[in-house]
Design a protein around this motif. Structure first.
Motif, PDB file in Angstrom:
ATOM      1  N   TYR A  70      80.245  -6.079  51.865  1.00  0.00           N
ATOM      2  CA  TYR A  70      80.065  -4.816  52.580  1.00  0.00           C
ATOM      3  C   TYR A  70      78.627  -4.294  52.455  1.00  0.00           C
ATOM      4  N   LEU A  71      78.035  -4.444  51.266  1.00  0.00           N
ATOM      5  CA  LEU A  71      76.675  -3.936  51.059  1.00  0.00           C
ATOM      6  C   LEU A  71      75.633  -4.712  51.862  1.00  0.00           C
ATOM      7  N   ASP A  72      76.009  -5.911  52.330  1.00  0.00           N
ATOM      8  CA  ASP A  72      75.089  -6.713  53.142  1.00  0.00           C
ATOM      9  C   ASP A  72      75.278  -6.486  54.643  1.00  0.00           C
ATOM     10  N   LEU A  73      76.207  -5.601  54.999  1.00  0.00           N
ATOM     11  CA  LEU A  73      76.385  -5.287  56.421  1.00  0.00           C
ATOM     12  C   LEU A  73      75.180  -4.531  56.954  1.00  0.00           C
ATOM     13  N   GLY A  74      74.604  -3.684  56.106  1.00  0.00           N
ATOM     14  CA  GLY A  74      73.485  -2.853  56.552  1.00  0.00           C
ATOM     15  C   GLY A  74      73.990  -1.603  57.232  1.00  0.00           C
ATOM     16  N   PRO A  75      73.236  -0.515  57.165  1.00  0.00           N
ATOM     17  CA  PRO A  75      73.696   0.763  57.742  1.00  0.00           C
ATOM     18  C   PRO A  75      73.866   0.726  59.255  1.00  0.00           C
ATOM     19  N   LYS A  76      73.150  -0.200  59.948  1.00  0.00           N
ATOM     20  CA  LYS A  76      73.155  -0.226  61.417  1.00  0.00           C
ATOM     21  C   LYS A  76      74.117  -1.264  61.995  1.00  0.00           C
TER      22      LYS A  76
END
Length: 519
Positions: A70-76
């Motif tokens: 999830y943390l590698d999805l990125g905010p965008k």
């Protein structure tokens, strides 16, 4: 300090050696097996969402599903998913590379859940951030980025960041102002360290090249099928040149004409003043043999690595970490002062260890057991020296001070499988059984084969590759054995030494450099 890049083309692919002051510091392989390289962007399919790990497994065509946290999805990521849907939808012809008219979606919550963002069988663009290692598939990210010579282009963002290694405040302000004036809307930019002191024209050209690369990727995305590569990283050799080419580079030597032309074109594009350092090698000896790399490979990848002073390293690999033990060897007899001996060997070992980490691409946790020293001053100097030697390493790393037990701990980013070269050869004569026929007869065996070829082969330009010891045996003295063959058959046999062959191995070649089968 001089840097040389030596690129050897083989049937399996390319071997790329980075030399610093004639010493091998990096070795890379570029072949069909090096798929899913760091930087490649794929259109993946969500195979499984695992809420317990807050991660998803993505199918990008590798034998094992790739991992996306999830943390590698990125905010965008929601903007990315919206763009993929538009690009692959019915009205994809109206979608272009420009994000000027594209409306960005709200950022996702940093503490959110992956099942709120991704669903099974959903298509998603992902970038490889860690290559497949051991039993694990690739590690992925949805924060896409395209790396150039001076800049990194980040779609679906508007921020401009600058390398922390550029410390001059005035230069930082200048670069931020320049890049903000030329960057396209809805694209973020990371300014790399090598951009320091560069003019706006050079930065603008680099940015336009990256925009073109993104545009080509968007066109591929419109018709891409799941598991297809949308944007590929350039090959290993040119990506290395993009990242490390600087004033200290003396030469780039290539033994393949197509690779030579490709690299020359790339250098003309990124650094035209350096085009003259690209050289095509057409010598008779093998390229790695000519530069002494083959010999270095055999001596540098063993479990034990010798130091110039007589000390040595013992390198052990476990599932959890790498352990390196430093030993003084016969150095302990050379000096009366035990503390001075330990300090000098440790300093030399630190330099070699930094080289070994790059050369073998060792990652994760590395624990080094240096020789015990009593003086705090020596411990501090060793720590500073270790940090200084690691500065040339392009992988992210952290070096901790010596513990009270004399241990140094290093963490080093691992994005590729560790490079391992077998330095213990199976005996070609006994095939590992431990029993051989009389090895002294190998020269006679080669000579018999040569006589047979000279008498029955119409080819007048026969070549034979042998171990250096046998090369000396056949060519030494006057008259040499080779001269005697010439006087007997009036055919000159070309013999070349190949240290990659075992003592009882040999190969015959015709005038087209094709191997002659003797079976």
């Amino acid at each position: 300090m001089s840097n040389e890049l030596v690129i050897n083309s083989t049937q399996e692919g390319s071997r790329i050696a980075l030399m610093r002051d004639k010493s091998l510091v990096e070795l890379h392989y570029d072949n069909d097996e090096t798929k899913f390289q760091v930087g490649d962007i794929y259109l993946g399919v969500v195979r499984k969402v695992v809420p317990g790990l807050n991660a998803a497994f993505i199918d990008i065509g590798y034998e094992k599903d790739a991992f996306l946290h999830y943390l590698d999805l990125g905010p965008k990521v929601k903007s990315l998913l919206k763009f993929i849907k538009l690009a692959q939808g019915k009205h994809h012809k109206h979608v272009n590379e420009s994000l000027k008219q594209f409306r960005l979606e709200p950022e996702i919550d940093k503490l959110g859940k992956i099942n709120d963002v991704l669903k099974q069988n959903q298509k998603i663009m992902v970038q490889v951030v860690k290559e497949p290692i051991s039993t694990k598939g690739p590690r992925l990210s949805c924060e896409l980025s395209l790396a150039g010579r001076y800049l990194v282009l980040v779609p679906f963002s508007n921020t401009v960041n600058i390398s922390k290694k550029i410390t001059d405040a005035g230069e930082r302000r200048r670069l931020l102002k320049l890049v903000n004036s030329i960057k396209p809307e809805n694209f973020g930019v990371i300014i790399r360290t090598v951009a320091e002191g560069k003019e706006v024209s050079e930065l603008d050209k680099d940015l336009r090249d990256l925009n073109l690369k993104w545009a080509e990727g968007v066109e591929k995305l419109k018709v891409a099928k799941p598991r297809e590569k949308v944007i590929g990283e350039i090959n290993r050799a040119t990506s290395m040149l993009r990242d490390i080419l600087n004033e200290s580079f003396d030469s780039i030597t290539v033994d393949d004409k197509d690779a030579y032309e490709e690299i020359r074109r790339f250098i003309l594009q990124i650094a035209p003043d350096k085009a003259g350092i690209v050289k095509f090698y057409s010598g008779k000896a093998k390229l790695f043999e000519h530069f002494g790399i083959e010999k270095q490979l055999k001596t540098l990848f063993g479990q034990t690595v010798s130091l110039g002073s007589g000390g040595y390293l013992v390198i052990e690999h476990t599932e959890a970490l790498h352990v390196i033990d430093v030993n003084s060897g016969n150095k302990s007899n050379a000096e009366n002062n035990q503390e001075a001996t330990a300090f000098n060997v440790n300093i030399e070992a630190a330099t070699e260890i930094a080289r070994q980490l790059r050369l073998r691409d060792m990652g994760g946790i590395i624990v080094i057991d240096f020789i015990d020293m009593k003086k705090a001053e020596h411990k501090q100097k060793l720590y500073q020296h270790m940090k200084a030697e690691m500065k040339a390493d392009r992988s992210k790393h952290t070096v901790l001070p010596l513990s009270k037990f004399g241990l140094v701990q290093i963490t080093r980013q691992r994005v590729r499988p560790e490079l391992s070269i077998v330095t213990k050869e199976k005996c070609p004569t006994c095939n590992g059984t431990g029993k051989i026929t009389a090895s002294i007869a190998i020269a006679d065996q080669i000579e018999t084969e040569i006589m047979h070829l000279m008498e029955n082969q119409n080819d007048h330009k026969i070549k034979v590759g042998v171990h250096p010891y046998l090369f000396s045996y056949f060519t030494g003295g006057f008259p040499s054995r080779r001269m005697k063959w010439f006087f007997k058959h009036f055919k000159w046999i070309k013999i070349f030494e190949d240290s990659s062959l075992g003592l009882s191995e040999y190969k015959f070649f015709d005038h087209h450099d094709e191997e002659i089968s003797l079976k």
